[in-house]
Design an enzyme around this catalytic site. Structure first.
Site, PDB file in Angstrom:
ATOM      1  N   TYR A  53       0.839  -1.201   0.000  1.00  0.00           N
ATOM      2  CA  TYR A  53       0.000   0.000   0.000  1.00  0.00           C
ATOM      3  C   TYR A  53       0.875   1.252   0.000  1.00  0.00           C
ATOM      4  CZ  TYR A  53      -4.091  -2.880   1.245  1.00  0.00           C
ATOM      5  OH  TYR A  53      -5.104  -3.801   1.255  1.00  0.00           O
ATOM      6  N   LEU A 213     -18.797  -1.879   0.153  1.00  0.00           N
ATOM      7  CA  LEU A 213     -19.714  -1.019  -0.606  1.00  0.00           C
ATOM      8  C   LEU A 213     -19.477  -1.124  -2.110  1.00  0.00           C
ATOM      9  CD1 LEU A 213     -19.801   2.245   1.558  1.00  0.00           C
ATOM     10  CD2 LEU A 213     -21.036   0.104   1.855  1.00  0.00           C
ATOM     11  N   LEU A 217     -20.565   1.805  -4.936  1.00  0.00           N
ATOM     12  CA  LEU A 217     -21.806   1.604  -5.686  1.00  0.00           C
ATOM     13  C   LEU A 217     -22.980   1.246  -4.773  1.00  0.00           C
ATOM     14  CD1 LEU A 217     -20.596  -0.287  -8.888  1.00  0.00           C
ATOM     15  CD2 LEU A 217     -21.100   2.140  -8.591  1.00  0.00           C
ATOM     16  N   LEU A 218     -22.681   0.779  -3.557  1.00  0.00           N
ATOM     17  CA  LEU A 218     -23.738   0.474  -2.601  1.00  0.00           C
ATOM     18  C   LEU A 218     -23.863   1.574  -1.542  1.00  0.00           C
ATOM     19  CD1 LEU A 218     -22.964  -3.336  -2.151  1.00  0.00           C
ATOM     20  CD2 LEU A 218     -24.925  -2.343  -3.359  1.00  0.00           C
ATOM     21  N   GLY A 219     -23.250   2.700  -1.815  1.00  0.00           N
ATOM     22  CA  GLY A 219     -23.271   3.803  -0.861  1.00  0.00           C
ATOM     23  C   GLY A 219     -24.131   4.967  -1.291  1.00  0.00           C
TER      24      GLY A 219
END
Length: 323
Positions: A53, A213, A217-219
């Protein structure tokens, strides 16, 4: 904050896991430190990161940010269940990736240095290594455990049979093996229900869903697009195009429940019996605050059934596709 056992281990972790992938590339260091402090204040003790990361040109950046946060003291390290990962390529050198005994040794020592700690609570394999035998992997991990550098091991993005292979190899060595599996799992992506979840449950692994999410897209993406707050791009745009009707039904149902879509998506995961803690990866303090409120959302059976109607799931294999 609620706590639960991580898989079959004695380790207790919060029902939400703080993902740190945005720290550095998306969130500056001072804000990242503030988010981690806030997570502790909210009772989140489970933090997830990875050696890669930080972006292609600054791999290790996120671990460095966490390390400098630990160095501030105040029992920050002692109050954190720290999970990091190895597998990805760190340099151009041939042995600086995957799960060879050599890379496990080098990658672990490098992560410990960046994180400014002397041990990792959960050391995770970011991907399966098809070219390294499990006997070699477990031998290297056992050495690290004996040295006090690792307490537990976990996997990420494994297939069900990979989990089985790893656990059977560990059993032959009378070794504990894996205690957790990180997989993409959300209302839109439920493939792990076929074989990964049954394997994890059989072998006593806690399931740690990433992308709960589905990239936002699910937020509440439809509402945000209409309000000009967000415009999807790339793969998210294509997924929205293919699932627009489902997502609209979902957002309408969330309105019926009087809940924010992101909270419902997280709450749905927390209602799944195999799930230990979804990974939330906030870029801002506001996003962390929003995720924490999902812990108070209770979904009745009728609501869970309605979500299954909108986003059909899978029965375990082979019943899902055979008699």
């Amino acid at each position: 904050m609620e706590y639960t056992q991580l898989g079959r281990s004695g380790l207790k972790v919060s029902r939400l896991c703080l993902g740190t992938m945005n720290f550095g590339p998306q969130t500056q260091e001072t804000d990242s430190h503030a988010i981690m402090d806030s997570a502790h204040q909210s009772g989140i003790n489970y933090f997830d990161t990875a050696n890669v990361y930080g972006g292609e040109h600054h791999r290790g950046w996120t671990e460095e940010i966490i390390g400098r946060w630990f160095a501030q003291g105040g029992n920050r390290r002692e109050h954190t269940v720290l999970a990091t990962k190895l597998y990805g390529t760190m340099t151009h050198l041939p042995n600086e990736s995957k799960l060879s005994a050599l890379n496990i040794r080098r990658a672990l020592d490098a992560s410990l240095k960046r994180l400014q700690t002397d041990y990792i609570d959960v050391y995770q394999f970011h991907h399966v290594d098809r070219n390294t035998p499990w006997e070699e992997v477990w031998q290297a991990v056992e050495v690290a455990v004996q040295q006090g550098k690792i307490l537990y091991s976990g996997s990420s993005n494994f297939a069900g049979w990979h989990i089985a292979h790893a656990q059977e190899a560990a059993a032959r060595r009378h070794y504990n093996g894996l205690i957790s599996e990180q997989s993409i799992y959300n209302l839109l992506t439920r493939n792990v229900e076929l074989e990964v979840i049954p394997a994890a449950q059989h072998y006593g692994l806690g399931l740690i869903p990433w992308s709960p999410l589905h990239g936002g897209l699910l937020g509440g993406v439809m509402k945000k697009e209409r309000g000009g707050v967000r415009r999807t791009e790339g793969r998210a745009q294509e997924t929205l195009k293919n699932h627009r009707d489902q997502i609209q039904q979902y957002e309408d149902f969330c309105d019926e429940l009087g809940q924010e879509p992101g909270n419902v998506a997280l709450a749905w995961l927390l209602h799944q019996p195999a799930v230990t803690a979804p990974i939330v990866g906030p870029r801002t303090q506001e996003q962390l605050d929003a995720a924490i409120t999902a812990l108070d959302v209770r979904l009745e059976d009728d609501a869970l059934n309605r979500l299954d109607d909108i986003f059909p799931g899978h029965r375990s294999a082979p019943e899902d596709y055979a008699w």
